[in-house]
Design a protein around this motif. Sequence first.
Motif, PDB file in Angstrom:
ATOM      1  N   SER A  13       0.843  -1.187   0.000  1.00  0.00           N
ATOM      2  CA  SER A  13       0.000   0.000   0.000  1.00  0.00           C
ATOM      3  C   SER A  13       0.884   1.245   0.000  1.00  0.00           C
ATOM      4  CB  SER A  13      -0.903  -0.014   1.242  1.00  0.00           C
ATOM      5  OG  SER A  13      -1.713   1.130   1.262  1.00  0.00           O
ATOM      6  N   PRO A  14       1.058   1.874  -1.165  1.00  0.00           N
ATOM      7  CA  PRO A  14       1.947   3.029  -1.242  1.00  0.00           C
ATOM      8  C   PRO A  14       1.350   4.324  -0.710  1.00  0.00           C
ATOM      9  CG  PRO A  14       1.042   2.577  -3.379  1.00  0.00           C
ATOM     10  CD  PRO A  14       0.548   1.479  -2.454  1.00  0.00           C
ATOM     11  N   GLY A  15       0.050   4.380  -0.545  1.00  0.00           N
ATOM     12  CA  GLY A  15      -0.573   5.646  -0.182  1.00  0.00           C
ATOM     13  C   GLY A  15      -0.780   6.485  -1.428  1.00  0.00           C
ATOM     14  N   MET A  16      -0.735   7.805  -1.273  1.00  0.00           N
ATOM     15  CA  MET A  16      -0.917   8.705  -2.413  1.00  0.00           C
ATOM     16  C   MET A  16       0.427   8.964  -3.072  1.00  0.00           C
ATOM     17  SD  MET A  16      -3.631  11.499  -0.936  1.00  0.00           S
ATOM     18  CE  MET A  16      -3.858  12.304  -2.504  1.00  0.00           C
ATOM     19  N   VAL A  17       0.519   8.663  -4.355  1.00  0.00           N
ATOM     20  CA  VAL A  17       1.753   8.860  -5.120  1.00  0.00           C
ATOM     21  C   VAL A  17       1.491   9.918  -6.181  1.00  0.00           C
ATOM     22  CG1 VAL A  17       3.477   7.742  -6.571  1.00  0.00           C
ATOM     23  CG2 VAL A  17       2.423   6.475  -4.693  1.00  0.00           C
ATOM     24  N   THR A  18       2.403  10.868  -6.298  1.00  0.00           N
ATOM     25  CA  THR A  18       2.210  11.956  -7.257  1.00  0.00           C
ATOM     26  C   THR A  18       2.406  11.451  -8.681  1.00  0.00           C
ATOM     27  OG1 THR A  18       4.507  12.612  -6.965  1.00  0.00           O
ATOM     28  CG2 THR A  18       2.879  13.808  -5.683  1.00  0.00           C
ATOM     29  N   THR A  19       1.312  11.091  -9.287  1.00  0.00           N
ATOM     30  CA  THR A  19       1.303  10.656 -10.685  1.00  0.00           C
ATOM     31  C   THR A  19       0.514  11.676 -11.498  1.00  0.00           C
ATOM     32  OG1 THR A  19      -0.754   9.408 -10.393  1.00  0.00           O
ATOM     33  CG2 THR A  19       1.330   8.222  -9.988  1.00  0.00           C
ATOM     34  N   ARG A  54      11.941  -6.865  -0.972  1.00  0.00           N
ATOM     35  CA  ARG A  54      13.085  -7.756  -1.181  1.00  0.00           C
ATOM     36  C   ARG A  54      13.453  -8.544   0.063  1.00  0.00           C
ATOM     37  NH1 ARG A  54      16.980  -4.066  -5.019  1.00  0.00           N
ATOM     38  NH2 ARG A  54      15.797  -4.450  -6.923  1.00  0.00           N
ATOM     39  N   SER A  55      13.128  -8.034   1.228  1.00  0.00           N
ATOM     40  CA  SER A  55      13.495  -8.738   2.463  1.00  0.00           C
ATOM     41  C   SER A  55      12.528  -9.862   2.810  1.00  0.00           C
ATOM     42  CB  SER A  55      13.567  -7.753   3.631  1.00  0.00           C
ATOM     43  OG  SER A  55      12.275  -7.328   4.001  1.00  0.00           O
ATOM     44  N   ILE A  56      11.376  -9.931   2.180  1.00  0.00           N
ATOM     45  CA  ILE A  56      10.378 -10.954   2.512  1.00  0.00           C
ATOM     46  C   ILE A  56      10.919 -12.366   2.311  1.00  0.00           C
ATOM     47  CG2 ILE A  56       8.132 -11.929   1.872  1.00  0.00           C
ATOM     48  CD1 ILE A  56       7.225  -9.003   1.369  1.00  0.00           C
ATOM     49  N   PRO A  57      11.527 -12.716   1.161  1.00  0.00           N
ATOM     50  CA  PRO A  57      12.016 -14.090   1.008  1.00  0.00           C
ATOM     51  C   PRO A  57      13.151 -14.440   1.963  1.00  0.00           C
ATOM     52  CG  PRO A  57      11.963 -12.974  -1.121  1.00  0.00           C
ATOM     53  CD  PRO A  57      11.691 -11.948  -0.064  1.00  0.00           C
ATOM     54  N   THR A  58      13.921 -13.468   2.388  1.00  0.00           N
ATOM     55  CA  THR A  58      15.076 -13.761   3.234  1.00  0.00           C
ATOM     56  C   THR A  58      14.722 -13.963   4.696  1.00  0.00           C
ATOM     57  OG1 THR A  58      15.539 -11.406   3.590  1.00  0.00           O
ATOM     58  CG2 THR A  58      16.634 -12.485   1.720  1.00  0.00           C
ATOM     59  N   ASN A  59      13.550 -13.504   5.109  1.00  0.00           N
ATOM     60  CA  ASN A  59      13.223 -13.668   6.523  1.00  0.00           C
ATOM     61  C   ASN A  59      12.646 -15.049   6.836  1.00  0.00           C
ATOM     62  OD1 ASN A  59      10.466 -13.640   5.934  1.00  0.00           O
ATOM     63  ND2 ASN A  59      10.159 -11.531   6.570  1.00  0.00           N
ATOM     64  N   GLY A  60      12.414 -15.862   5.810  1.00  0.00           N
ATOM     65  CA  GLY A  60      11.981 -17.244   6.006  1.00  0.00           C
ATOM     66  C   GLY A  60      10.514 -17.426   6.353  1.00  0.00           C
ATOM     67  N   SER A  61       9.762 -16.364   6.403  1.00  0.00           N
ATOM     68  CA  SER A  61       8.351 -16.472   6.762  1.00  0.00           C
ATOM     69  C   SER A  61       7.502 -16.764   5.529  1.00  0.00           C
ATOM     70  CB  SER A  61       7.877 -15.162   7.387  1.00  0.00           C
ATOM     71  OG  SER A  61       6.492 -15.198   7.604  1.00  0.00           O
ATOM     72  N   TRP A  62       6.527 -17.616   5.709  1.00  0.00           N
ATOM     73  CA  TRP A  62       5.582 -17.925   4.633  1.00  0.00           C
ATOM     74  C   TRP A  62       4.229 -17.287   4.897  1.00  0.00           C
ATOM     75  CZ3 TRP A  62       7.019 -19.575   0.084  1.00  0.00           C
ATOM     76  CH2 TRP A  62       8.254 -20.213  -0.026  1.00  0.00           C
ATOM     77  N   LYS A  63       4.185 -16.347   5.826  1.00  0.00           N
ATOM     78  CA  LYS A  63       2.935 -15.656   6.125  1.00  0.00           C
ATOM     79  C   LYS A  63       2.773 -14.470   5.177  1.00  0.00           C
ATOM     80  CE  LYS A  63       2.667 -14.503  10.354  1.00  0.00           C
ATOM     81  NZ  LYS A  63       2.845 -14.158  11.766  1.00  0.00           N
ATOM     82  N   PRO A  64       1.568 -14.196   4.727  1.00  0.00           N
ATOM     83  CA  PRO A  64       1.338 -13.006   3.901  1.00  0.00           C
ATOM     84  C   PRO A  64       1.703 -11.748   4.689  1.00  0.00           C
ATOM     85  CG  PRO A  64      -0.568 -14.439   3.853  1.00  0.00           C
ATOM     86  CD  PRO A  64       0.349 -14.979   4.901  1.00  0.00           C
ATOM     87  N   THR A  65       2.158 -10.735   4.001  1.00  0.00           N
ATOM     88  CA  THR A  65       2.516  -9.481   4.657  1.00  0.00           C
ATOM     89  C   THR A  65       1.725  -8.334   4.062  1.00  0.00           C
ATOM     90  OG1 THR A  65       4.329  -9.177   3.108  1.00  0.00           O
ATOM     91  CG2 THR A  65       4.872 -10.190   5.206  1.00  0.00           C
ATOM     92  N   TYR A  66       1.603  -7.288   4.845  1.00  0.00           N
ATOM     93  CA  TYR A  66       0.942  -6.071   4.406  1.00  0.00           C
ATOM     94  C   TYR A  66       1.928  -4.940   4.679  1.00  0.00           C
ATOM     95  CZ  TYR A  66      -2.624  -2.376   4.101  1.00  0.00           C
ATOM     96  OH  TYR A  66      -3.348  -1.258   3.765  1.00  0.00           O
ATOM     97  N   ILE A  67       2.503  -4.386   3.625  1.00  0.00           N
ATOM     98  CA  ILE A  67       3.510  -3.342   3.761  1.00  0.00           C
ATOM     99  C   ILE A  67       2.867  -2.015   3.376  1.00  0.00           C
ATOM    100  CG2 ILE A  67       5.763  -2.525   3.016  1.00  0.00           C
ATOM    101  CD1 ILE A  67       6.412  -5.457   2.295  1.00  0.00           C
ATOM    102  N   ARG A  68       2.852  -1.073   4.314  1.00  0.00           N
ATOM    103  CA  ARG A  68       2.244   0.236   4.089  1.00  0.00           C
ATOM    104  C   ARG A  68       3.290   1.326   4.169  1.00  0.00           C
ATOM    105  NH1 ARG A  68      -2.079  -0.823   8.656  1.00  0.00           N
ATOM    106  NH2 ARG A  68      -0.143  -1.616   9.471  1.00  0.00           N
ATOM    107  N   PHE A  69       3.256   2.226   3.210  1.00  0.00           N
ATOM    108  CA  PHE A  69       4.117   3.403   3.253  1.00  0.00           C
ATOM    109  C   PHE A  69       3.423   4.501   4.059  1.00  0.00           C
ATOM    110  CE2 PHE A  69       5.373   7.559   1.554  1.00  0.00           C
ATOM    111  CZ  PHE A  69       6.717   7.530   1.874  1.00  0.00           C
ATOM    112  N   LEU A  70       2.181   4.777   3.722  1.00  0.00           N
ATOM    113  CA  LEU A  70       1.424   5.827   4.409  1.00  0.00           C
ATOM    114  C   LEU A  70       0.518   5.167   5.433  1.00  0.00           C
ATOM    115  CD1 LEU A  70       0.717   8.842   4.629  1.00  0.00           C
ATOM    116  CD2 LEU A  70      -1.094   8.437   2.962  1.00  0.00           C
TER     117      LEU A  70
END
Length: 96
Positions: A13-19, A54-70
Amino acid sequence: MQEVKNVVVHNLSPGMVTTDLLMSGATTKQAKFFINVLAEPAEVVAEYLVPNIRSIPTNGSWKPTYIRFLTGIKAYSQIFSRLAFGARRNRYVLED
């Protein structure tokens, strides 16, 4: 497809991006306010999201993640800073 295993879905979830699309909607006083207060350039958002992706595969977790910028806290903080101190005024579009 039966051979495919270990598929994990992640939500970014990037939030509002100036496009161009976002900026074309800056026609009302409210839109200009929120674009100036909450929007960030794609490069700024990518600087945060890409290393996290990029860090998701290296942490060994198989749980879905939710990454938020805003995040909600960040958005409220930016809105408060604007209302209290005038921060981020006219960053991208001139306000009336």
